[in-house]
Write a protein that holds these residues in place. Structure first.
Motif, mmCIF file in Angstrom:
data_model
loop_
_atom_site.group_PDB
_atom_site.id
_atom_site.type_symbol
_atom_site.label_atom_id
_atom_site.label_comp_id
_atom_site.label_asym_id
_atom_site.label_seq_id
_atom_site.Cartn_x
_atom_site.Cartn_y
_atom_site.Cartn_z
ATOM 1 N N ARG A 2 0.848 -1.189 0.000
ATOM 2 C CA ARG A 2 0.000 0.000 0.000
ATOM 3 C C ARG A 2 0.886 1.241 0.000
ATOM 4 N N ARG A 3 1.375 1.583 -1.165
ATOM 5 C CA ARG A 3 2.346 2.681 -1.275
ATOM 6 C C ARG A 3 1.725 4.040 -0.989
ATOM 7 N N TRP A 4 0.495 4.271 -1.453
ATOM 8 C CA TRP A 4 -0.136 5.562 -1.178
ATOM 9 C C TRP A 4 -0.393 5.718 0.317
ATOM 10 N N VAL A 10 2.838 6.881 1.842
ATOM 11 C CA VAL A 10 3.087 8.305 1.593
ATOM 12 C C VAL A 10 2.192 9.151 2.496
ATOM 13 N N ARG A 11 0.931 8.776 2.598
ATOM 14 C CA ARG A 11 -0.014 9.502 3.453
ATOM 15 C C ARG A 11 0.455 9.485 4.912
ATOM 16 N N LEU A 41 8.213 2.012 0.245
ATOM 17 C CA LEU A 41 7.989 2.200 -1.187
ATOM 18 C C LEU A 41 8.715 1.151 -2.023
ATOM 19 N N GLU A 66 -0.972 -4.521 4.673
ATOM 20 C CA GLU A 66 0.050 -3.474 4.717
ATOM 21 C C GLU A 66 1.311 -4.090 5.259
#
Length: 176
Positions: A40-42, A45-46, A100, A173
Motif C-alpha cells: 500500500r504505497r499511497w 506516503v499519506r 515504497l 500493509e
C-alpha cells in the motif's frame, strides 16, 4: 512487526501436508488458493506526510527565524537547526523509502476443514502457483509425495490484530 524471508519446507508424505512444523491431513484440506499482496504505497506516503507535518512545521518556523536574523544568526544556531532537522526527519524518510521499495508478495492460502489456514508467502508468483498445483495434485492422488524448500516471508497474521497485518482480508500493509 518485521517481514523478512526464511526458508520453509513444504512437503507431502503419507497423505500429510507439512508446512514447516505444522501438519495437515490431505483429506481435511478444504481449499487451496493464491492471493496477491500488493504493498500500500499511497498509504505509506499519506502516513509519512501525517508523521512529518508537525516536525516540519517547527523546522520551517526555525528556518524563518534564522532567515529573519539574516547574517546576525550565529553559525551554531544554524548548525543546530540542521542537525535537529536531520535527526528528526531521517527515520521517517528511511521508513518511507523502505515501504515504497517493498515487492509484491504472493501467498498460498491452504484452508483446512477445521477453519485453520496454513500459508506460504513468496515474492515469486510462479513458485506459489507451482506449490498450489503440487498440493492439489497430492489431494487427488493418494500416492503423490513431494518435498520443496521455498523462501517464505513469515510473521503474518491471519485475521484481525490491532496494528497487525491481514492476509486474505481487507487490510494488507507491510510495515518495515
Amino acid at each position: 512487526m518485521t517481514h523478512g524471508s526464511d526458508k520453509i519446507q513444504v512437503r507431502v508424505h503419507n497423505r500429510i501436508l507439512w508446512v514447516g512444523d505444522d501438519a495437515y491431513p490431505l483429506p481435511n484440506i478444504a481449499s487451496v488458493r493464491p492471493k496477491t499482496i500488493v504493498p500500500r504505497r499511497w498509504a505509506a506516503v499519506r502516513e509519512f506526510v501525517v508523521r512529518v507535518a508537525r516536525p516540519a512545521g517547527y523546522i520551517a518556523g526555525g528556518t524563518i527565524v534564522l532567515a529573519c536574523l539574516g547574517d546576525k544568526a550565529p553559525f551554531a544556531l544554524q548548525l543546530a537547526l540542521a542537525l535537529v532537522s536531520g535527526i528528526v526527519l531521517a527515520p521517517h524518510v528511511v521508513r518511507l523509502v523502505r515501504r515504497l521499495r517493498q515487492p509484491w508478495l504472493y501467498a498460498l492460502l491452504i484452508g483446512v476443514g477445521s477453519g485453520q489456514t496454513a500459508f506460504v508467502i513468496n515474492s515469486d508468483r510462479a513458485i506459489v502457483h507451482d506449490l498450489m498445483e503440487r498440493i492439489v495434485h497430492a489431494v487427488n492422488h493418494p500416492t503423490a509425495e513431494f518435498s520443496v524448500t521455498v523462501e517464505h516471508w513469515g510473521d503474518w497474521v491471519l485475521g484481525d490484530k490491532i496494528g497487525g497485518d491481514k492476509v486474505g482480508g481487507d487490510k494488507i500493509e507491510m510495515p518495515s
